[in-house]
Write a protein that holds these residues in place. Structure first.
Motif, PDB file in Angstrom:
ATOM      1  N   ILE A  59      -5.814 -20.581   5.098  1.00 32.38           N
ATOM      2  CA  ILE A  59      -5.756 -19.137   4.886  1.00 32.38           C
ATOM      3  C   ILE A  59      -5.629 -18.835   3.397  1.00 32.38           C
ATOM      4  CG2 ILE A  59      -4.540 -16.985   5.413  1.00 32.38           C
ATOM      5  CD1 ILE A  59      -5.738 -18.265   7.892  1.00 32.38           C
ATOM      6  N   PRO A  60      -6.656 -18.246   2.765  1.00 33.72           N
ATOM      7  CA  PRO A  60      -6.470 -17.782   1.387  1.00 33.72           C
ATOM      8  C   PRO A  60      -5.455 -16.651   1.361  1.00 33.72           C
ATOM      9  CG  PRO A  60      -8.594 -17.055   2.248  1.00 33.72           C
ATOM     10  CD  PRO A  60      -8.004 -17.973   3.273  1.00 33.72           C
ATOM     11  N   TYR A  61      -4.560 -16.697   0.391  1.00 28.73           N
ATOM     12  CA  TYR A  61      -3.487 -15.707   0.262  1.00 28.73           C
ATOM     13  C   TYR A  61      -3.528 -15.248  -1.191  1.00 28.73           C
ATOM     14  CZ  TYR A  61       1.072 -13.829   1.881  1.00 28.73           C
ATOM     15  OH  TYR A  61       2.116 -13.037   2.292  1.00 28.73           O
ATOM     16  N   VAL A  62      -4.193 -14.128  -1.425  1.00 31.44           N
ATOM     17  CA  VAL A  62      -4.489 -13.663  -2.781  1.00 31.44           C
ATOM     18  C   VAL A  62      -3.468 -12.619  -3.212  1.00 31.44           C
ATOM     19  CG1 VAL A  62      -6.214 -12.575  -4.263  1.00 31.44           C
ATOM     20  CG2 VAL A  62      -6.933 -14.156  -2.453  1.00 31.44           C
ATOM     21  N   VAL A  63      -2.803 -12.890  -4.333  1.00 30.77           N
ATOM     22  CA  VAL A  63      -1.774 -12.007  -4.873  1.00 30.77           C
ATOM     23  C   VAL A  63      -2.369 -11.265  -6.065  1.00 30.77           C
ATOM     24  CG1 VAL A  63       0.527 -11.910  -5.903  1.00 30.77           C
ATOM     25  CG2 VAL A  63       0.013 -13.618  -4.123  1.00 30.77           C
ATOM     26  N   LEU A  64      -2.262  -9.934  -6.046  1.00 35.01           N
ATOM     27  CA  LEU A  64      -2.816  -9.084  -7.100  1.00 35.01           C
ATOM     28  C   LEU A  64      -1.685  -8.625  -8.011  1.00 35.01           C
ATOM     29  CD1 LEU A  64      -5.171  -6.860  -4.878  1.00 35.01           C
ATOM     30  CD2 LEU A  64      -5.675  -9.080  -5.936  1.00 35.01           C
ATOM     31  N   ARG A  65      -1.808  -8.905  -9.312  1.00 33.18           N
ATOM     32  CA  ARG A  65      -0.753  -8.562 -10.255  1.00 33.18           C
ATOM     33  C   ARG A  65      -1.324  -7.765 -11.426  1.00 33.18           C
ATOM     34  NH1 ARG A  65       2.661 -13.423 -12.914  1.00 33.18           N
ATOM     35  NH2 ARG A  65       0.643 -13.826 -13.912  1.00 33.18           N
ATOM     36  N   HIS A  66      -0.588  -6.730 -11.824  1.00 34.65           N
ATOM     37  CA  HIS A  66      -0.962  -5.954 -13.007  1.00 34.65           C
ATOM     38  C   HIS A  66       0.291  -5.678 -13.826  1.00 34.65           C
ATOM     39  CE1 HIS A  66      -2.845  -3.069 -15.662  1.00 34.65           C
ATOM     40  NE2 HIS A  66      -1.949  -2.165 -15.331  1.00 34.65           N
ATOM     41  N   ARG A  67       0.366  -6.298 -14.997  1.00 37.46           N
ATOM     42  CA  ARG A  67       1.465  -6.071 -15.938  1.00 37.46           C
ATOM     43  C   ARG A  67       2.843  -6.141 -15.280  1.00 37.46           C
ATOM     44  NH1 ARG A  67      -0.868  -1.148 -19.775  1.00 37.46           N
ATOM     45  NH2 ARG A  67      -2.658  -2.313 -20.612  1.00 37.46           N
ATOM     46  N   GLY A  68       3.083  -7.193 -14.554  1.00 38.71           N
ATOM     47  CA  GLY A  68       4.403  -7.386 -13.964  1.00 38.71           C
ATOM     48  C   GLY A  68       4.634  -6.669 -12.651  1.00 38.71           C
ATOM     49  N   GLU A  69       3.636  -5.947 -12.165  1.00 42.45           N
ATOM     50  CA  GLU A  69       3.745  -5.290 -10.866  1.00 42.45           C
ATOM     51  C   GLU A  69       2.800  -5.965  -9.878  1.00 42.45           C
ATOM     52  OE1 GLU A  69       3.414  -1.054 -10.968  1.00 42.45           O
ATOM     53  OE2 GLU A  69       5.247  -0.850 -12.164  1.00 42.45           O
ATOM     54  N   LEU A  70       3.245  -6.076  -8.620  1.00 38.84           N
ATOM     55  CA  LEU A  70       2.441  -6.703  -7.583  1.00 38.84           C
ATOM     56  C   LEU A  70       1.947  -5.672  -6.580  1.00 38.84           C
ATOM     57  CD1 LEU A  70       4.452  -9.928  -6.622  1.00 38.84           C
ATOM     58  CD2 LEU A  70       2.729  -9.630  -8.420  1.00 38.84           C
ATOM     59  N   PHE A  71       0.725  -5.887  -6.096  1.00 41.14           N
ATOM     60  CA  PHE A  71       0.188  -5.091  -5.000  1.00 41.14           C
ATOM     61  C   PHE A  71       0.915  -5.515  -3.729  1.00 41.14           C
ATOM     62  CE2 PHE A  71      -2.929  -4.356  -1.598  1.00 41.14           C
ATOM     63  CZ  PHE A  71      -3.288  -3.040  -1.843  1.00 41.14           C
ATOM     64  N   HIS A  72       1.339  -4.542  -2.948  1.00 38.89           N
ATOM     65  CA  HIS A  72       2.049  -4.843  -1.706  1.00 38.89           C
ATOM     66  C   HIS A  72       1.668  -3.827  -0.644  1.00 38.89           C
ATOM     67  CE1 HIS A  72       5.003  -1.480  -1.946  1.00 38.89           C
ATOM     68  NE2 HIS A  72       4.642  -1.549  -3.218  1.00 38.89           N
ATOM     69  N   TYR A  73       1.962  -4.147   0.608  1.00 40.98           N
ATOM     70  CA  TYR A  73       1.629  -3.245   1.716  1.00 40.98           C
ATOM     71  C   TYR A  73       2.440  -3.662   2.943  1.00 40.98           C
ATOM     72  CZ  TYR A  73      -1.245  -7.170   3.318  1.00 40.98           C
ATOM     73  OH  TYR A  73      -1.668  -8.417   3.727  1.00 40.98           O
ATOM     74  N   ARG A  74       2.376  -2.828   3.962  1.00 36.46           N
ATOM     75  CA  ARG A  74       2.995  -3.169   5.243  1.00 36.46           C
ATOM     76  C   ARG A  74       1.880  -3.399   6.255  1.00 36.46           C
ATOM     77  NH1 ARG A  74       8.050  -2.761   6.874  1.00 36.46           N
ATOM     78  NH2 ARG A  74       8.605  -1.381   5.145  1.00 36.46           N
ATOM     79  N   ARG A  75       1.984  -4.484   7.008  1.00 38.55           N
ATOM     80  CA  ARG A  75       0.946  -4.804   7.993  1.00 38.55           C
ATOM     81  C   ARG A  75       0.985  -3.788   9.131  1.00 38.55           C
ATOM     82  NH1 ARG A  75      -1.637  -9.634   7.217  1.00 38.55           N
ATOM     83  NH2 ARG A  75      -0.661 -11.104   5.757  1.00 38.55           N
ATOM     84  N   GLY A  76      -0.121  -3.059   9.289  1.00 35.84           N
ATOM     85  CA  GLY A  76      -0.194  -2.008  10.300  1.00 35.84           C
ATOM     86  C   GLY A  76      -0.629  -2.518  11.662  1.00 35.84           C
ATOM     87  N   ALA A  77      -0.692  -1.597  12.620  1.00 33.14           N
ATOM     88  CA  ALA A  77      -1.030  -1.955  13.997  1.00 33.14           C
ATOM     89  C   ALA A  77      -2.456  -2.452  14.136  1.00 33.14           C
ATOM     90  CB  ALA A  77      -0.813  -0.746  14.913  1.00 33.14           C
ATOM     91  N   ALA A  78      -3.318  -2.152  13.138  1.00 33.17           N
ATOM     92  CA  ALA A  78      -4.716  -2.575  13.221  1.00 33.17           C
ATOM     93  C   ALA A  78      -4.910  -4.041  12.853  1.00 33.17           C
ATOM     94  CB  ALA A  78      -5.574  -1.705  12.298  1.00 33.17           C
ATOM     95  N   GLY A  79      -3.878  -4.706  12.373  1.00 36.52           N
ATOM     96  CA  GLY A  79      -4.009  -6.106  11.979  1.00 36.52           C
ATOM     97  C   GLY A  79      -4.249  -7.010  13.170  1.00 36.52           C
ATOM     98  N   THR A  80      -4.960  -8.141  12.928  1.00 40.32           N
ATOM     99  CA  THR A  80      -5.304  -9.039  14.026  1.00 40.32           C
ATOM    100  C   THR A  80      -4.166  -9.978  14.410  1.00 40.32           C
ATOM    101  OG1 THR A  80      -6.247 -10.639  12.475  1.00 40.32           O
ATOM    102  CG2 THR A  80      -7.755  -9.007  13.425  1.00 40.32           C
ATOM    103  N   ARG A  83       1.878 -11.166  15.465  1.00 38.09           N
ATOM    104  CA  ARG A  83       3.187 -11.733  15.127  1.00 38.09           C
ATOM    105  C   ARG A  83       3.681 -11.296  13.746  1.00 38.09           C
ATOM    106  NH1 ARG A  83       1.284 -17.747  16.816  1.00 38.09           N
ATOM    107  NH2 ARG A  83      -0.541 -16.946  15.701  1.00 38.09           N
ATOM    108  N   LEU A  84       2.791 -10.698  12.937  1.00 37.41           N
ATOM    109  CA  LEU A  84       3.180 -10.274  11.588  1.00 37.41           C
ATOM    110  C   LEU A  84       3.237  -8.756  11.424  1.00 37.41           C
ATOM    111  CD1 LEU A  84       1.086 -12.784   9.431  1.00 37.41           C
ATOM    112  CD2 LEU A  84       3.474 -12.972  10.136  1.00 37.41           C
ATOM    113  N   ARG A  85       2.914  -8.002  12.459  1.00 38.73           N
ATOM    114  CA  ARG A  85       2.860  -6.551  12.335  1.00 38.73           C
ATOM    115  C   ARG A  85       4.202  -5.967  11.931  1.00 38.73           C
ATOM    116  NH1 ARG A  85      -0.824  -5.650  17.709  1.00 38.73           N
ATOM    117  NH2 ARG A  85      -2.729  -6.531  16.813  1.00 38.73           N
ATOM    118  N   ALA A  86       4.123  -4.942  11.101  1.00 40.42           N
ATOM    119  CA  ALA A  86       5.264  -4.182  10.579  1.00 40.42           C
ATOM    120  C   ALA A  86       5.980  -4.896   9.445  1.00 40.42           C
ATOM    121  CB  ALA A  86       6.256  -3.819  11.685  1.00 40.42           C
ATOM    122  N   LEU A  87       5.640  -6.157   9.169  1.00 41.07           N
ATOM    123  CA  LEU A  87       6.244  -6.842   8.039  1.00 41.07           C
ATOM    124  C   LEU A  87       5.508  -6.494   6.749  1.00 41.07           C
ATOM    125  CD1 LEU A  87       6.847 -10.404   9.554  1.00 41.07           C
ATOM    126  CD2 LEU A  87       8.531  -8.600   9.180  1.00 41.07           C
TER     127      LEU A  87
END
Length: 200
Positions: A59-80, A83-87
């Motif tokens: 599984i590629p796990y790509v982390v996006l960073r800009h000037r010390g800040e990271l892209f983040h999100y919450r796994r929604g109900a549409a995810g496949t 077992r990881l939803r809402a995290l």
């Protein structure tokens, strides 16, 4: 997920022979070349390997960073992956499909870039480097997956989600996300610990 989808795996025995670890292992050229040896690649029905610890889905796990800040999100109900939803997560990526092997010499890289462009639109330029690998046999999801972590350093925070599964997406300071790491999926917790300032 499609019931007939075939995904990229390596035998767990190959992973063990190359060098078993738990948690996060930083990338080095020799280990990466041995672990991601195309001779070890196999495509198997996802419905089968999701329950078969004899194989590790890559599984590629790509982390996006800009000037010390990271892209983040919450796994929604549409995810496949139910077992990881809402995290919460700092990783973009997913399974490599057998279709990614068509007409190319590197199905892993083809699939990694496809996953990124399917999930987010990156508006600016970026540099990319391998960060390391994640293995967590202490969870049902982790027992059948192996994370390959890539770090994209962006010259702009111009990133927008393309999938409903990425809820509440945006950038935030690494320090803040590290302090909130208990809300994140296990893999993201490993990444936040590695990227956080030394002494944490």
């Amino acid at each position: 997920m499609p019931t007939d989808e075939r995904v990229l795996c390596i035998p767990t025995g190959h992973f063990t022979a190359v060098g078993y670890f738990h948690g996060f292992r930083r990338a080095d050229d020799a280990y990466q070349a041995a672990l991601l040896d195309p001779a070890a690649f196999t495509f198997r029905p996802r419905a089968e390997v999701e329950m078969d610890p004899d194989f590790k889905q890559l599984i590629p796990y790509v982390v996006l960073r800009h000037r010390g800040e990271l892209f983040h999100y919450r796994r929604g109900a549409a995810g496949t992956e139910a077992r990881l939803r809402a995290l919460r997560s700092v990783g973009i990526g997913g399974h490599i499909s057998e279709a990614d092997a068509a007409g190319g010499t590197d199905p892993y890289r083809t699939g990694m870039l496809r996953e990124v462009t399917e999930e987010v639109a990156i508006g600016g330029r970026y540099t990319e480097r391998p960060l390391g690998f994640i293995n967590d046999d202490q969870t049902p999801v982790g027992r059948v997956h192996l994370g390959v972590v890539h770090l994209f350093d962006l010259d702009s925070p111009d990133v927008s989600p393309r999938e409903d599964a990425l809820a509440g997406a945006g950038f935030a300071p690494l320090e803040r996300l590290w302090a909130e790491r208990e809300e994140f999926e296990t893999w993201s917790g490993f990444v936040l610990d590695i990227l956080a300032p030394s002494g944490r």
